[in-house]
Design an enzyme around this catalytic site. Structure first.
Site, PDB file in Angstrom:
ATOM      1  N   GLU A  60       2.174  -9.974 -22.744  1.00 34.60           N
ATOM      2  CA  GLU A  60       2.324  -8.774 -22.689  1.00 34.60           C
ATOM      3  C   GLU A  60       1.472  -8.123 -23.701  1.00 34.60           C
ATOM      4  OE1 GLU A  60       0.430  -6.289 -20.611  1.00 34.60           O
ATOM      5  OE2 GLU A  60       1.437  -4.323 -21.704  1.00 34.60           O
ATOM      6  N   ASN A  86     -19.590   2.482  -5.937  1.00 31.03           N
ATOM      7  CA  ASN A  86     -19.009   2.415  -6.898  1.00 31.03           C
ATOM      8  C   ASN A  86     -18.800   0.846  -6.081  1.00 31.03           C
ATOM      9  OD1 ASN A  86     -15.087   2.100  -6.571  1.00 31.03           O
ATOM     10  ND2 ASN A  86     -16.119   1.480  -7.975  1.00 31.03           N
ATOM     11  N   GLY A  87     -18.689  -0.554  -6.523  1.00 30.98           N
ATOM     12  CA  GLY A  87     -18.086  -1.594  -5.796  1.00 30.98           C
ATOM     13  C   GLY A  87     -19.293  -2.494  -5.967  1.00 30.98           C
ATOM     14  N   HIS A 100       4.464 -28.116 -29.376  1.00 34.29           N
ATOM     15  CA  HIS A 100       3.660 -29.195 -28.533  1.00 34.29           C
ATOM     16  C   HIS A 100       2.525 -28.617 -28.656  1.00 34.29           C
ATOM     17  CE1 HIS A 100       7.879 -30.338 -26.066  1.00 34.29           C
ATOM     18  NE2 HIS A 100       8.017 -28.803 -26.767  1.00 34.29           N
ATOM     19  N   LYS A 114      -2.263  -7.034 -25.075  1.00 31.00           N
ATOM     20  CA  LYS A 114      -2.320  -5.632 -25.201  1.00 31.00           C
ATOM     21  C   LYS A 114      -3.052  -5.260 -26.902  1.00 31.00           C
ATOM     22  CE  LYS A 114      -1.630  -2.976 -22.752  1.00 31.00           C
ATOM     23  NZ  LYS A 114      -1.162  -3.212 -21.612  1.00 31.00           N
ATOM     24  N   TRP A 161     -19.563   0.322 -14.568  1.00 23.84           N
ATOM     25  CA  TRP A 161     -18.408  -0.405 -15.537  1.00 23.84           C
ATOM     26  C   TRP A 161     -19.708  -1.473 -14.866  1.00 23.84           C
ATOM     27  CZ3 TRP A 161     -16.615  -5.226 -13.751  1.00 23.84           C
ATOM     28  CH2 TRP A 161     -16.553  -5.574 -14.726  1.00 23.84           C
ATOM     29  N   CYS A 173     -16.260   1.863 -11.883  1.00 26.10           N
ATOM     30  CA  CYS A 173     -16.968   3.046 -11.499  1.00 26.10           C
ATOM     31  C   CYS A 173     -16.323   3.695 -11.085  1.00 26.10           C
ATOM     32  CB  CYS A 173     -18.119   2.445 -10.756  1.00 26.10           C
ATOM     33  SG  CYS A 173     -19.234   1.210 -11.460  1.00 26.10           S
ATOM     34  N   ARG A 223     -12.513   5.074 -16.163  1.00 27.79           N
ATOM     35  CA  ARG A 223     -12.899   3.518 -14.874  1.00 27.79           C
ATOM     36  C   ARG A 223     -14.321   2.884 -15.095  1.00 27.79           C
ATOM     37  NH1 ARG A 223     -11.568   5.211  -9.638  1.00 27.79           N
ATOM     38  NH2 ARG A 223     -12.464   3.485  -9.126  1.00 27.79           N
ATOM     39  N   LYS A 238     -10.538   1.019 -16.358  1.00 24.81           N
ATOM     40  CA  LYS A 238      -8.915   0.953 -15.849  1.00 24.81           C
ATOM     41  C   LYS A 238      -8.713   0.424 -14.527  1.00 24.81           C
ATOM     42  CE  LYS A 238      -5.030   2.600 -16.566  1.00 24.81           C
ATOM     43  NZ  LYS A 238      -3.845   1.462 -17.189  1.00 24.81           N
ATOM     44  N   GLU A 295      -7.127  -6.463 -26.505  1.00 21.80           N
ATOM     45  CA  GLU A 295      -8.132  -5.870 -25.473  1.00 21.80           C
ATOM     46  C   GLU A 295      -8.469  -4.504 -26.368  1.00 21.80           C
ATOM     47  OE1 GLU A 295      -6.868  -3.743 -22.313  1.00 21.80           O
ATOM     48  OE2 GLU A 295      -4.608  -4.079 -22.663  1.00 21.80           O
TER      49      GLU A 295
HETATM   50  C1  F6R Z   1      -4.358  -4.092 -19.378  1.00 24.74           C
HETATM   51  C2  F6R Z   1      -4.882  -3.158 -18.427  1.00 24.74           C
HETATM   52  C3  F6R Z   1      -4.916  -4.601 -17.262  1.00 24.74           C
HETATM   53  C4  F6R Z   1      -4.034  -4.102 -15.282  1.00 24.74           C
HETATM   54  C5  F6R Z   1      -4.718  -4.960 -14.285  1.00 24.74           C
HETATM   55  C6  F6R Z   1      -4.472  -4.653 -13.019  1.00 24.74           C
HETATM   56  O1  F6R Z   1      -4.014  -3.199 -20.185  1.00 24.74           O
HETATM   57  O2  F6R Z   1      -4.462  -2.196 -17.884  1.00 24.74           O
HETATM   58  O3  F6R Z   1      -4.638  -6.081 -17.736  1.00 24.74           O
HETATM   59  O4  F6R Z   1      -2.699  -4.081 -15.946  1.00 24.74           O
HETATM   60  O5  F6R Z   1      -6.349  -4.365 -14.808  1.00 24.74           O
HETATM   61  O6  F6R Z   1      -4.490  -3.154 -12.739  1.00 24.74           O
HETATM   62  P1  F6R Z   1      -3.481  -2.398 -11.373  1.00 24.74           P
HETATM   63  O7  F6R Z   1      -2.327  -2.426 -12.314  1.00 24.74           O
HETATM   64  O8  F6R Z   1      -4.353  -1.335 -11.192  1.00 24.74           O
HETATM   65  O9  F6R Z   1      -3.693  -3.245 -10.961  1.00 24.74           O
END
Ligand code: F6R
Length: 605
Positions: free
Chosen positions: A477, A98-99, A500, A481, A74, A2, A27, A600, A484
């Site tokens: 990773e 926010n929170g 396995h 990526k 969010w 948010c 956000r 984010k 998501e």
């Molecule tokens: C994936 C992504 C998330 C963040 C995770 C941690 O592309 O961006 O998995 O890496 O939410 O976020 P930070 O780095 O802000 O603690």
């Protein structure tokens, strides 16, 4: 998660709020809303979905006024409906939040018993109702807001606006970031400085528990105990606050392309003519007996990669953990342990909680962050910025490679301090590292091949990623990526684990992406790849020229990258993993920068 914004301005505020929300949309984008005070009356407009829906609504139902608050959501408590959208309003009070208010059920029961009726499923409405409740008993607006804040448990950044008060806003922070912006005869609040950048470069960050009473000309900040406090006003770098796509179709594409330059910035922040220099007080790795590294998501995979580096280069035992698990597991933190937290935003709730768990247990708390003013940075003994610049695309790209860069420098520093790396070997790695931005450019030049592969990957329902050694965390990773942003189910395995269990998944419908430079483990990975191909699996191999030559022609697709020393391969191989995800998502037509259900900055558990 948010984003919130507030403006006590001198112009019509609705378009200003919408522009600030656009900068905060990373956000959360489940709904958006604004409230203003005009001719003494609070009014609001809210719309489900992206900000553009709110903008459309405002065309048909404009909102006048020079004071206002805004929110991009969010959803946590309550579905993403118009009723649950912020600002929440109760009588003379409007609130954006926010929170998470953890005790909202108790507060709600108390308010219901007092005759007030909640209209939404949200925790935030309780905040507005509580303030209304106090005001109904004759408490003036500011005191009512303060009394409300005193009752709240959980994490919050809040902004309050009141009926009949066109020159007053109350803001508070606990567990969620909040910045105050100073204008000329105007005052602002925002979840981050990026939101405020078009209005001002003069910003004060509230500290944990702070509350602020704002008018157009004054800010009074009080700490949690109600004492007046001074908080430093800083000038923010406007280039760091730029939020545009710079001609690219998506922020993600721009941020992938920025990697050569931001990596240069990260390197020049830590490399001197004589070696690696850390800011004061530095880290005395000779005294560190073990390292605990904690993070979430992509940042966790950066930690996982760094574990290989710290252990192999420096002989330093490293435990890595996902913050949401670490914080509740009550792991023993033995004497001699330093704790290192990695976070792009520096505000991730679980990572921050894990840091606080380690506060009195670890010898020292270090962090690798992208936002130097963030909570994680401020609560660390030493915070190391990654210099990636603002990352807006929800999927982390340039922050990942910058995190890796700083973590590798730390591992090299540790190796030196522990007498595990002679200066010649170190210089060899540093020379290749200094050349990496150029190597990145070459790798980005392989975009067409990757895009062609992605066109076909886009048709798959499931995709597997395989890697061994340093390529295993990177495979994880790559799978994250891809899933998501393209919504294709993707899983990563250590190549050696394939037989396995996961090999049961392999058939001609499941593409298998193998990340394998021709390194010390290449032959082993090739054997695993053969096992896949023998079962009809289609292999897309990401490798170097020698690897491509050795792999044979049964491979379905090959992406050939420049040669780099083995230790640097995670940095380079991150790029094709990002590009594969990006082009697959574009081919599928998904929302690349704002994938569904995500946000984010994850400031709630
Ligand atoms: C994936 C992504 C998330 C963040 C995770 C941690 O592309 O961006 O998995 O890496 O939410 O976020 P930070 O780095 O802000 O603690």
């Amino acid at each position: 998660m948010c984003g919130i914004v507030g403006v006590l301005g001198t112009h019509e505020v609705a378009p200003i709020l919408v522009e600030a929300l656009r900068r905060l949309e990373y956000r959360g984008y489940d709904s958006a809303g604004i409230a203003t005070v005009h001719d003494g009356h609070l009014e609001r407009r809210r719309a489900v979905g992206k900000l553009v829906n709110l903008s459309d609504l405002l065309v048909h139902e404009p909102l006048r006024g020079k004071s206002g608050i805004g929110h991009t959501r969010w959803a946590t408590h309550g579905a993403p409906t118009a009723d649950n959208a912020h600002p929440h309003k109760a009588g003379p009070v409007a609130v954006v939040h926010n929170g998470i208010i953890e005790n909202y059920k108790d507060l709600r029961a108390e308010l219901e018993a007092a005759g007030l009726s909640p209209e939404t499923e949200t925790d935030t409405e309780t905040v507005a109702l509580l303030a209304q409740h106090y005001m109904a008993r004759g408490t003036p607006a500011v005191e009512a807001a303060m009394a409300t804040i005193d009752r709240l448990e959980g994490a919050f950044a809040l902004a309050f606006l009141f009926d009949g008060e066109e020159d007053l806003m109350v803001a508070a922070r606990k567990g969620s970031p909040l910045a105050i912006g100073h204008g000329d005869g105007e005052m602002y609040v925002g979840s981050d400085a990026i939101a405020l950048a078009p209005m001002t470069d003069r910003v004060t960050y509230l500290e944990e528990g702070d509350r602020a009473v704002l008018t157009r000309d004054t800010v009074e900040i009080r700490d949690e105990a109600g004492r007046r406090v001074n908080r430093e006003m800083r000038r923010i770098r406007m280039d760091a606050a730029r939020v545009d796509k710079g001609g690219y179709k998506h922020f993600m594409a721009k941020e992938i392309a920025e990697q050569p330059s931001v990596m240069s910035a990260a390197l020049s922040a830590y490399l001197t003519d004589t070696g690696i220099a850390l800011p004061d007080p530095g880290i005395d790795f000779a005294r560190v007996e073990r390292l605990v590294m904690v993070a979430c998501g992509t940042a966790y995979y950066a930690c996982f990669t760094a574990k290989y580096w710290f252990e192999k280069l420096a002989g330093l035992p490293v435990e890595v953990d996902i913050a949401s698990e670490f914080r509740y597991r009550e792991p023993p933190v033995l004497p001699g342990t330093s704790a290192l937290f990695v976070s792009q935003s520096g505000e991730t709730a679980d990572t921050l909680a894990a840091l606080r768990y380690c506060r009195d247990k670890a010898d020292a708390i270090y962090s690798v962050i992208n936002v130097p003013e963030s909570s994680i940075a401020r609560e660390s003994d030493l915070a190391l910025p990654i210099h990636a610049g603002a990352e807006i695309g929800v999927a982390s790209t340039k922050a990942f490679t910058c995190q890796l860069t700083v973590l590798l420098l730390l591992a090299l520093k540790a190796a030196e301090a522990r007498g595990r790396l002679d200066p010649e070997a170190r210089d060899e790695i540093l020379t290749a590292l200094r050349a990496m931005p150029g190597t990145f450019n070459t790798a980005l030049g392989r975009d067409e091949v990757i895009e062609a592969a992605a066109q076909q990957l886009a048709e798959a329902r499931d995709i597997l990623f395989l890697g061994r050694g340093l390529m295993y965390p990177l495979a994880l990773e790559g799978a994250l990526k891809l899933k998501e942003i393209s919504y294709i189910h993707a899983e990563a395995y250590a190549s050696g684990e394939l037989k396995h269990g996961p090999i049961a998944l392999v058939d001609s419908n499941v593409p298998v992406i193998v990340m394998a430079p021709k390194d010390s483990l290449f032959e082993k990975t090739v054997s695993n790849m053969q096992e896949v191909m023998a079962r009809g699996g289609r292999v897309c191999l990401v490798t170097d020229a020698a690897g491509a030559a050795a792999a044979g022609d049964e491979v379905w697709k090959t992406v050939v990258l420049p040669d780099v020393p083995e230790v640097l391969t995670p940095l380079l191989y991150a790029l094709p993993a990002q590009l594969l995800a990006y082009h697959t998502a574009v081919a599928k037509g998904t929302d690349v920068d704002q994938p569904r259900n995500l946000a984010k900055s994850v400031t709630v558990e």
